[in-house]
Write a protein that holds these residues in place. Structure first.
Motif: not given
Length: 314
Positions: A226-235, A211-222
């Protein structure tokens, strides 16, 4: 003036220097008009010495806002011209004091009429202009004391380059970059731990499938961040595995990733964001404060390197 119309504000320093040189050249003619035999560039030092007391070079430099070497050079020129002399028997023998000579005091008496006429001429010129250059200079001096030109240019560069950064959702093709960027900073300051390997070797199973999510930063196509959201509980989600490549430092990528995670957590119904870090990572801690995180205690951590925990109420 066509050159300055082409360059615009970029040539501000050059244009001010041109104006300064023009005024200095005309000032020399004014001194000749009144038969005052001093160099116009001596004026600030001469004026301060004309107040009467012998003064140290450093004291003069502070009063007129010039460098110590600059004032020292002017003082030597004035001494050579017989306008000033070294003052003896001063309280601090370690410092070089100077004062006006009798010739200097004669010049000071003669120059008073010049002061009166120059001041009136400047006042009349200011009255003829739409913008008061004297007040404008005061404003610019104040502004540059608060934030210098270099800092202002650095900010604009960061703003421009940040616009070229894209924050995208993690895909399988980002797996190597996600692991490499995080391993790089962790190994630089600490050692890799079991929880690091779990999330970096198996991001799909350990983060996304739970249930988590990961974002990637792209600059000049590369991929450069990065940063992640790790689900601990519903809130509550943990903001984790934030990394920015050294070659992309200074673009505000950490802040962009943090904002993306905050917005995503809200969209997924979270009421709190939690993170763990270490206080030796000062830029990271400053970033978390900027994002709105506050220090908390009491939550067990699986990481040996963790010595600070922070939380953001969404």
């Amino acid at each position: 003036m066509e050159f300055y119309n082409k360059t615009g504000k970029m040539a501000l320093g050059s244009r001010l220097r041109r104006l300064s040189e023009s005024l200095t050249e005309q000032a020399a003619s004014v001194y000749q008009l009144y038969n005052i035999d001093i160099n116009p560039k001596w004026f600030p030092v001469f004026y301060v010495l004309a107040e009467g007391e012998p003064k140290a070079i450093m004291q003069i430099a502070q009063e007129i806002g010039h460098s110590h070497p600059s004032v020292s050079t002017i003082a030597k020129e004035m001494v050579k011209a017989g306008i000033a002399m070294e003052a003896a028997n001063q309280p601090d023998a370690r410092k070089s004091y100077i004062t006006l000579t009798e010739k200097g005091w004669v010049v000071n008496r003669k120059i008073q009429a010049q002061y009166t006429d120059v001041n009136a001429a400047i006042e009349n010129a200011l009255a003829e202009t739409q913008y008061n250059i004297w007040k404008a200079i005061e404003e610019w001096e104040f502004l540059l004391e608060q934030k210098g030109l270099l800092e202002r240019v650095q900010h604009e560069r960061k703003q421009r380059e940040s616009k070229a950064v894209q924050i995208v959702d993690y895909r399988l093709e980002h797996a190597q970059a996600f692991k490499q960027m995080n391993e790089e900073w962790i190994s630089q300051y600490f050692k890799m731990e079991e929880s690091d390997y779990k999330s970096l070797d198996h991001p799909q199973e350990y983060i996304l499938d739970k249930g988590g999510h990961i974002f990637i930063a792209i600059y000049n196509g590369e991929p450069v961040g990065a940063c992640a959201l790790i689900k601990m509980n519903d809130e509550m989600f943990e903001l984790a595995k934030m990394a920015v490549s050294p070659k992309a430092k200074g673009l505000g990528i950490g802040y962009l990733l943090g904002q993306a995670c905050i917005n995503k957590a809200k969209a997924m119904g979270a009421t709190k964001l939690y993170l763990e870090s270490n206080t030796i990572l000062k830029p990271a801690i400053n970033l978390y404060h900027k994002l709105g995180f506050k220090k908390v205690t009491g939550i067990p951590s699986p990481y040996e390197r963790c010595n600070i925990q922070m939380e953001l109420v969404l």
